[in-house]
Design a protein around this motif. Structure first.
Motif, PDB file in Angstrom:
ATOM      1  N   MET A   1       6.633 -11.921   8.673  1.00 34.63           N
ATOM      2  CA  MET A   1       7.755 -11.620   7.818  1.00 34.63           C
ATOM      3  C   MET A   1       7.317 -10.642   6.738  1.00 34.63           C
ATOM      4  N   ILE A   2       8.071  -9.585   6.555  1.00 36.83           N
ATOM      5  CA  ILE A   2       7.788  -8.587   5.531  1.00 36.83           C
ATOM      6  C   ILE A   2       8.700  -8.852   4.337  1.00 36.83           C
ATOM      7  N   VAL A   3       8.093  -8.962   3.166  1.00 36.89           N
ATOM      8  CA  VAL A   3       8.841  -9.165   1.932  1.00 36.89           C
ATOM      9  C   VAL A   3       9.370  -7.805   1.484  1.00 36.89           C
ATOM     10  N   ASP A   4      10.619  -7.762   1.052  1.00 33.04           N
ATOM     11  CA  ASP A   4      11.193  -6.508   0.570  1.00 33.04           C
ATOM     12  C   ASP A   4      11.734  -6.727  -0.833  1.00 33.04           C
ATOM     13  N   PRO A   5      11.224  -6.073  -1.840  1.00 31.83           N
ATOM     14  CA  PRO A   5      10.127  -5.111  -1.760  1.00 31.83           C
ATOM     15  C   PRO A   5       8.777  -5.802  -1.621  1.00 31.83           C
ATOM     16  N   LEU A   6       7.813  -5.058  -1.082  1.00 29.59           N
ATOM     17  CA  LEU A   6       6.466  -5.576  -0.922  1.00 29.59           C
ATOM     18  C   LEU A   6       5.814  -5.806  -2.283  1.00 29.59           C
ATOM     19  N   PHE A   7       6.068  -4.867  -3.213  1.00 29.27           N
ATOM     20  CA  PHE A   7       5.578  -4.973  -4.589  1.00 29.27           C
ATOM     21  C   PHE A   7       6.655  -4.500  -5.545  1.00 29.27           C
ATOM     22  N   GLN A   8       6.617  -5.009  -6.766  1.00 26.53           N
ATOM     23  CA  GLN A   8       7.444  -4.529  -7.863  1.00 26.53           C
ATOM     24  C   GLN A   8       6.507  -4.209  -9.018  1.00 26.53           C
ATOM     25  N   VAL A   9       6.558  -2.953  -9.493  1.00 29.42           N
ATOM     26  CA  VAL A   9       5.663  -2.520 -10.566  1.00 29.42           C
ATOM     27  C   VAL A   9       6.457  -1.751 -11.614  1.00 29.42           C
ATOM     28  N   VAL A  10       5.845  -1.584 -12.768  1.00 23.28           N
ATOM     29  CA  VAL A  10       6.400  -0.763 -13.836  1.00 23.28           C
ATOM     30  C   VAL A  10       5.674   0.581 -13.769  1.00 23.28           C
ATOM     31  N   GLU A  11       6.400   1.685 -14.018  1.00 24.89           N
ATOM     32  CA  GLU A  11       5.751   3.001 -13.957  1.00 24.89           C
ATOM     33  C   GLU A  11       4.491   2.990 -14.814  1.00 24.89           C
ATOM     34  N   GLY A  12       3.448   3.652 -14.325  1.00 28.25           N
ATOM     35  CA  GLY A  12       2.168   3.670 -15.011  1.00 28.25           C
ATOM     36  C   GLY A  12       1.260   2.503 -14.653  1.00 28.25           C
ATOM     37  N   TRP A  13       1.712   1.624 -13.767  1.00 28.27           N
ATOM     38  CA  TRP A  13       0.942   0.439 -13.346  1.00 28.27           C
ATOM     39  C   TRP A  13      -0.439   0.851 -12.858  1.00 28.27           C
ATOM     40  N   THR A  14      -1.497   0.155 -13.321  1.00 31.00           N
ATOM     41  CA  THR A  14      -2.864   0.486 -12.900  1.00 31.00           C
ATOM     42  C   THR A  14      -3.638  -0.708 -12.361  1.00 31.00           C
ATOM     43  N   GLU A  15      -3.044  -1.878 -12.335  1.00 31.50           N
ATOM     44  CA  GLU A  15      -3.738  -3.044 -11.780  1.00 31.50           C
ATOM     45  C   GLU A  15      -3.773  -2.926 -10.259  1.00 31.50           C
ATOM     46  N   PRO A  16      -4.843  -3.410  -9.612  1.00 31.35           N
ATOM     47  CA  PRO A  16      -4.889  -3.358  -8.153  1.00 31.35           C
ATOM     48  C   PRO A  16      -3.718  -4.120  -7.521  1.00 31.35           C
ATOM     49  N   LEU A  17      -3.231  -3.597  -6.408  1.00 34.68           N
ATOM     50  CA  LEU A  17      -2.210  -4.271  -5.614  1.00 34.68           C
ATOM     51  C   LEU A  17      -2.889  -4.745  -4.342  1.00 34.68           C
ATOM     52  N   ILE A  18      -2.851  -6.034  -4.117  1.00 32.16           N
ATOM     53  CA  ILE A  18      -3.583  -6.654  -3.007  1.00 32.16           C
ATOM     54  C   ILE A  18      -2.616  -7.092  -1.926  1.00 32.16           C
ATOM     55  N   SER A  19      -2.954  -6.748  -0.696  1.00 33.32           N
ATOM     56  CA  SER A  19      -2.146  -7.140   0.458  1.00 33.32           C
ATOM     57  C   SER A  19      -2.984  -7.964   1.418  1.00 33.32           C
ATOM     58  N   GLN A  20      -2.417  -9.047   1.875  1.00 33.34           N
ATOM     59  CA  GLN A  20      -3.050  -9.864   2.908  1.00 33.34           C
ATOM     60  C   GLN A  20      -2.497  -9.396   4.250  1.00 33.34           C
ATOM     61  N   LEU A  21      -3.316  -8.732   5.037  1.00 32.75           N
ATOM     62  CA  LEU A  21      -2.887  -8.254   6.348  1.00 32.75           C
ATOM     63  C   LEU A  21      -3.039  -9.384   7.357  1.00 32.75           C
ATOM     64  N   LEU A  22      -2.011  -9.599   8.154  1.00 34.78           N
ATOM     65  CA  LEU A  22      -1.985 -10.727   9.089  1.00 34.78           C
ATOM     66  C   LEU A  22      -1.669 -10.267  10.506  1.00 34.78           C
ATOM     67  N   ILE A  23      -2.275 -10.931  11.451  1.00 32.58           N
ATOM     68  CA  ILE A  23      -1.928 -10.781  12.864  1.00 32.58           C
ATOM     69  C   ILE A  23      -1.485 -12.151  13.343  1.00 32.58           C
ATOM     70  N   ASN A  24      -0.279 -12.233  13.874  1.00 31.95           N
ATOM     71  CA  ASN A  24       0.298 -13.518  14.300  1.00 31.95           C
ATOM     72  C   ASN A  24       0.237 -14.552  13.181  1.00 31.95           C
ATOM     73  N   ASP A  25       0.595 -14.108  11.970  1.00 29.87           N
ATOM     74  CA  ASP A  25       0.651 -14.965  10.776  1.00 29.87           C
ATOM     75  C   ASP A  25      -0.699 -15.521  10.337  1.00 29.87           C
ATOM     76  N   ALA A  26      -1.788 -14.882  10.761  1.00 30.12           N
ATOM     77  CA  ALA A  26      -3.118 -15.357  10.377  1.00 30.12           C
ATOM     78  C   ALA A  26      -3.990 -14.187   9.923  1.00 30.12           C
TER      79      ALA A  26
END
Length: 106
Positions: A1-26
């Motif tokens: 399942m893809i969350v929409d939006p994947l991220f929500q940020v404020v312009e100028g955001w500099t913190e890392p954005l981390i994604s958990q990549l999954l295959i078959n939900d794992a």
């Protein structure tokens, strides 16, 4: 399942954005696999961003935006991860279309 939006940020955001990549939900072991991130603005223009594996053994990827990466007038942005294994096999995350990053005015 893809969350929409994947991220929500404020312009100028500099913190890392981390994604958990999954295959078959794992999570999967991506050690030795190549990660390429494509980030585009609302007009389809490529946006440069530092990226890499936060933890390849658990398929956690991250981008590290600069102050100028996310600009409100150019949002939303679209992100896609391309993972290539040692045999040249490629898988994309999200698998069908890029994930949306919503940008809000500071």
């Amino acid at each position: 399942m893809i969350v929409d939006p994947l991220f929500q940020v404020v312009e100028g955001w500099t913190e890392p954005l981390i994604s958990q990549l999954l295959i078959n939900d794992a999570a999967f072991n991506a050690t030795g696999m190549t990660l390429v991130v494509t980030l585009k603005d609302k007009d389809g223009n490529a946006v440069s961003v530092t990226h890499g594996w936060l933890d390849a053994s658990t398929s956690q990827a991250q981008i590290e935006p600069a102050t100028s990466t996310f600009d409100f007038p150019n949002g939303p942005y679209w992100i896609r991860y391309k993972v290539t294994d040692g045999g040249g096999d490629i898988i994309y995350f999200p698998p069908t279309e890029a994930g949306r990053i919503e940008v809000y005015k500071a």
